[in-house]
Scaffold this motif. Structure first.
Motif, PDB file in Angstrom:
ATOM      1  N   LEU A   4      10.995   9.969  18.604  1.00 57.32           N
ATOM      2  CA  LEU A   4      12.201  10.556  19.173  1.00 57.32           C
ATOM      3  C   LEU A   4      12.006  10.943  20.638  1.00 57.32           C
ATOM      4  N   LYS A   5      10.743  11.135  21.054  1.00 56.68           N
ATOM      5  CA  LYS A   5      10.471  11.520  22.438  1.00 56.68           C
ATOM      6  C   LYS A   5      10.349  10.323  23.377  1.00 56.68           C
ATOM      7  N   ILE A   6      10.332   9.116  22.817  1.00 54.83           N
ATOM      8  CA  ILE A   6      10.155   7.926  23.653  1.00 54.83           C
ATOM      9  C   ILE A   6      11.425   7.679  24.467  1.00 54.83           C
ATOM     10  N   SER A   7      11.253   7.540  25.760  1.00 56.56           N
ATOM     11  CA  SER A   7      12.402   7.262  26.630  1.00 56.56           C
ATOM     12  C   SER A   7      12.858   5.822  26.463  1.00 56.56           C
ATOM     13  N   GLU A   8      14.151   5.614  26.658  1.00 57.30           N
ATOM     14  CA  GLU A   8      14.715   4.276  26.525  1.00 57.30           C
ATOM     15  C   GLU A   8      14.248   3.344  27.636  1.00 57.30           C
ATOM     16  N   THR A   9      13.958   3.919  28.799  1.00 53.01           N
ATOM     17  CA  THR A   9      13.629   3.072  29.957  1.00 53.01           C
ATOM     18  C   THR A   9      12.243   3.336  30.528  1.00 53.01           C
ATOM     19  N   CYS A  41      -3.978  13.740  14.463  1.00 58.10           N
ATOM     20  CA  CYS A  41      -4.001  12.649  15.443  1.00 58.10           C
ATOM     21  C   CYS A  41      -3.157  13.006  16.666  1.00 58.10           C
ATOM     22  N   VAL A  42      -3.454  12.271  17.736  1.00 56.88           N
ATOM     23  CA  VAL A  42      -2.599  12.259  18.921  1.00 56.88           C
ATOM     24  C   VAL A  42      -2.001  10.857  19.014  1.00 56.88           C
ATOM     25  N   ILE A  43      -0.672  10.771  19.033  1.00 55.83           N
ATOM     26  CA  ILE A  43       0.019   9.490  19.074  1.00 55.83           C
ATOM     27  C   ILE A  43       0.479   9.230  20.511  1.00 55.83           C
ATOM     28  N   ALA A  44       0.021   8.115  21.078  1.00 56.07           N
ATOM     29  CA  ALA A  44       0.501   7.676  22.396  1.00 56.07           C
ATOM     30  C   ALA A  44       1.511   6.558  22.151  1.00 56.07           C
ATOM     31  N   ALA A  45       2.780   6.819  22.473  1.00 60.25           N
ATOM     32  CA  ALA A  45       3.848   5.893  22.112  1.00 60.25           C
ATOM     33  C   ALA A  45       4.607   5.449  23.370  1.00 60.25           C
ATOM     34  N   ARG A  46       5.115   4.228  23.302  1.00 61.96           N
ATOM     35  CA  ARG A  46       5.906   3.669  24.400  1.00 61.96           C
ATOM     36  C   ARG A  46       6.663   2.457  23.911  1.00 61.96           C
ATOM     37  N   ARG A  47       7.798   2.164  24.516  1.00 58.41           N
ATOM     38  CA  ARG A  47       8.537   0.956  24.170  1.00 58.41           C
ATOM     39  C   ARG A  47       7.890  -0.256  24.829  1.00 58.41           C
ATOM     40  N   LEU A  48       8.027  -1.421  24.165  1.00 59.00           N
ATOM     41  CA  LEU A  48       7.579  -2.691  24.720  1.00 59.00           C
ATOM     42  C   LEU A  48       8.806  -3.442  25.228  1.00 59.00           C
ATOM     43  N   PHE A  49       8.721  -3.902  26.479  1.00 56.41           N
ATOM     44  CA  PHE A  49       9.860  -4.546  27.119  1.00 56.41           C
ATOM     45  C   PHE A  49       9.615  -6.032  27.300  1.00 56.41           C
ATOM     46  N   LEU A  50      10.690  -6.781  27.281  1.00 56.30           N
ATOM     47  CA  LEU A  50      10.597  -8.206  27.573  1.00 56.30           C
ATOM     48  C   LEU A  50      10.170  -8.394  29.026  1.00 56.30           C
ATOM     49  N   PRO A  51       9.435  -9.469  29.315  1.00 55.68           N
ATOM     50  CA  PRO A  51       8.983  -9.693  30.701  1.00 55.68           C
ATOM     51  C   PRO A  51      10.152  -9.747  31.679  1.00 55.68           C
ATOM     52  N   SER A  53      12.327  -7.610  32.450  1.00 53.49           N
ATOM     53  CA  SER A  53      13.584  -7.149  31.868  1.00 53.49           C
ATOM     54  C   SER A  53      13.434  -5.689  31.475  1.00 53.49           C
ATOM     55  N   SER A  54      14.563  -4.984  31.391  1.00 53.48           N
ATOM     56  CA  SER A  54      14.565  -3.597  30.932  1.00 53.48           C
ATOM     57  C   SER A  54      14.923  -3.501  29.455  1.00 53.48           C
ATOM     58  N   GLU A  55      14.996  -4.657  28.791  1.00 58.89           N
ATOM     59  CA  GLU A  55      15.344  -4.681  27.371  1.00 58.89           C
ATOM     60  C   GLU A  55      14.072  -4.589  26.533  1.00 58.89           C
TER      61      GLU A  55
END
Length: 589
Positions: free
Chosen positions: A147-152, A174-184, A186-188
């Motif tokens: 829920l804390k992961i930013s969209e961009t 544990c400590v979780i390091a989270a992030r979105r994966l984006f298409l090359p 692209s911001s998607e």
């Protein structure tokens, strides 16, 4: 009378020295204590802040290595293709999984990620370490770290969690390091990545900056305690402390003194911009000055050492008498560390020299005995290895001759001839070559000959495919370590299924060689899998080779090497052999 004069002089000199040292120390401590007290606090906090700066560099390097890994997964199409083919099965899914793991293992530095899981936008998940994902995807998407992961944002978001995502971390903090994966380019985004780090290992990066008796917390930008030395407070919110360290950061303060429960406390803070987190040390002023008291004690100890030096002069004559014996006793202290070394020549009376001679003769006898014992142990080890190999070879011969006998009954002379030629080729390598190890290339040739023999007898319903990395083909391996597993797959893996594939993989992984035999057969239960590696349970003739290959690898290379088996009923069996990567030694001319 001379003795009395000598001892009287000794006591007078000692009194003068001790009085001088006490007076000097008293004046020095009295005049500088109030100045040193403040300087000690300032220097301690300054050094701690500098240490925090060094730790920040290490933490940022570790964070950058995680980001490099995620960028690699974004630029390489393997992970995206796997998620697009989430409904695929069989060979296609296996190949896409193999593509991802190949990118991961070939390109990722050792130790970059403790545990990595990716979850696609469509709800499918992939674990890069092979551990089973123990949390449903719906729960993963609703975890605080998700829920804390930013969209961009392309920054990793670090969050504390009392359990991990996969089986190996499900009961660990544990400590979780989270992030979105984006298409090359692209911001998607197409997936979310979760790197799980055990909290105790995450805390180790900061532990060297923790003064004795202090409280260390790693505070996120929203006030959550992500890590620290007080484990009961992990995950709690510290808004008051967050407000304080933000104020310190805005004012450029390295430390600040505050009152908590009417006791002055010193707060030392450092900001980590790459992680958007704070390192915060809180220590009571009294505890910090307690360390200063230790420094003051060291000064007193130094003074007493000076006094001891004066006293040592008085005992000079006695020292000259007993020094040879003291030297000999110091040499004997090596026995405590099991270091049996001869003493150097001892100068002194005849009794001491005689003891040294007896000691040296004893060391010679012990050294000779130890060498003899080590040689006997080495011979015993080699005999064990040879005995294990003699168990494997007759077993292989029995099954091969049974195949030839079957072909003879069919009067198929051409196949009999080809099978005998294959057997001769195998015997030349196994019996004709007396070396304990051969190259993996030669071992694969033996496997191909063996597969040919079995396909002549049983037909081509069971196919064998080879996926071999060229860099591992010259690695030296013990003879006949793959054949028992191929045999077990042929004779037992396809009882219900009448056809399928056996795949053989081999590659160099860091300093090891990994060989895998994967079949699409009936699979086994956990009890049957454990029974297959148990050398004390030999229900079938084919059960002789497998446990002894495992024991043979452990005897030759050590306890950390050997065989692991994973099987799923109805899906198949995977066998992994791990042994050290090494090449053939070229004899010196």
């Amino acid at each position: 009378m001379k003795s009395q004069i000598r001892w009287g002089t000794f006591f007078k000199l000692s009194l003068v020295v001790v009085s001088s040292i006490v007076l000097t120390n008293f004046c020095t401590i009295a005049s500088s204590d109030w100045i040193t007290k403040n300087l000690f606090i300032q220097s301690s906090t300054f050094l701690n802040a500098k240490l925090m700066d060094n730790i920040k560099k290490k933490v940022e390097e570790n964070n950058n290595s995680y980001l490099m890994l995620l960028r690699l997964l974004e630029t390489k199409p393997a992970l995206k293709n796997y998620f697009l083919a989430a409904d695929a099965c069989g060979t296609e899914k296996f190949i896409k999984t193999y593509d991802i793991l190949k990118v991961y293992h070939d390109s990722v530095p050792s130790g970059t990620a403790q545990n990595l899981v990716a979850v696609s936008n469509q709800g499918s998940a992939f674990s890069f370490t092979g551990e089973r994902i123990s949390v449903p995807v719906e729960e993963i998407e609703n975890m605080p770290c998700s829920l804390k992961i930013s969209e961009t944002s392309r920054r990793l978001q670090y969050t504390y969690q009392d359990h991990g995502i996969t089986d190996d971390f499900k009961d660990r903090k544990c400590v979780i390091a989270a992030r979105r994966l984006f298409l090359p380019s692209s911001s998607e985004s197409f997936a979310m990545a979760y790197i799980t780090i055990p909290e105790e290992e995450f805390y180790q990066m900061f532990s060297e900056a923790v003064p004795e008796g202090s409280r260390m917390v790693i505070l996120s930008s929203d006030g959550q305690i992500v890590s620290g030395n007080e484990k009961d407070s992990l995950g709690s919110e510290e808004t008051k402390l967050l407000s304080l360290v933000r104020s310190m950061r805005e004012n450029g303060d390295t430390y600040r003194t505050v009152k908590e429960n009417h006791k002055p406390e010193i707060v030392i803070s450092g900001y980590i911009p790459e992680l958007d987190m704070y390192m915060v040390n809180t220590v009571e002023e009294a505890a910090l000055l307690k360390s200063y008291a230790g420094v003051r004690r060291n000064i007193l100890v130094t003074s007493f050492l000076i006094t001891g030096t004066a006293i040592a002069v008085v005992f000079l004559i006695m020292r000259r008498i007993v020094s040879p014996l003291n030297f000999f006793i110091q040499q004997l202290e090596t026995f405590k560390n099991r270091r049996f070394e001869k003493v150097s020549p001892v100068k002194g009376n005849s009794e001491v020299r005689q003891m040294a001679d007896v000691y040296n003769r004893m060391v010679d006898e012990i050294d000779s005995y130890v060498k003899q014992l080590m040689e006997e142990q080495e011979r015993g080890r080699r005999l064990e290895i040879e005995a294990l190999q003699m168990q494997i070879n007759p077993h292989f011969m029995y099954n091969t001759l049974a195949s030839i006998k079957y072909l003879t009954w069919e009067n198929n002379t051409e196949k009999v001839s080809d099978t005998i030629n294959a057997l001769i080729a195998i015997l030349k390598k196994t019996i004709g070559n007396m070396e304990e190890e051969i190259t993996l290339r030669e071992e694969i040739d033996l496997v191909r000959q063996y597969v040919f023999i079995n396909q002549v007898r049983y037909g081509d319903s069971i196919e064998v495919e080879y996926f071999l990395a060229e860099e591992g083909m010259e690695c030296m391996v013990p003879k006949l370590i793959l054949q028992p597993f191929i045999e077990n797959a042929f004779f037992h893996a396809f009882q219900n299924k009448k056809e399928g594939k056996i795949r053989i993989f081999a590659k160099k992984q860091r300093d090891d060689l990994i060989c895998e035999i994967i079949d699409e057969g009936d699979g086994m239960s956990q009890e049957e899998t454990a029974d297959l590696l148990n050398s004390d349970r030999r229900r079938h003739l084919t059960g002789i080779g497998i446990p002894n290959v495992h024991e043979r690898l452990r005897l030759i290379y050590g306890e950390e090497y050997g065989v692991t088996i994973h099987s799923v009923i109805g899906t198949g069996t995977s066998v992994s052999l791990r042994l050290p990567y090494h090449l053939k030694k070229i004899p010196k001319l």
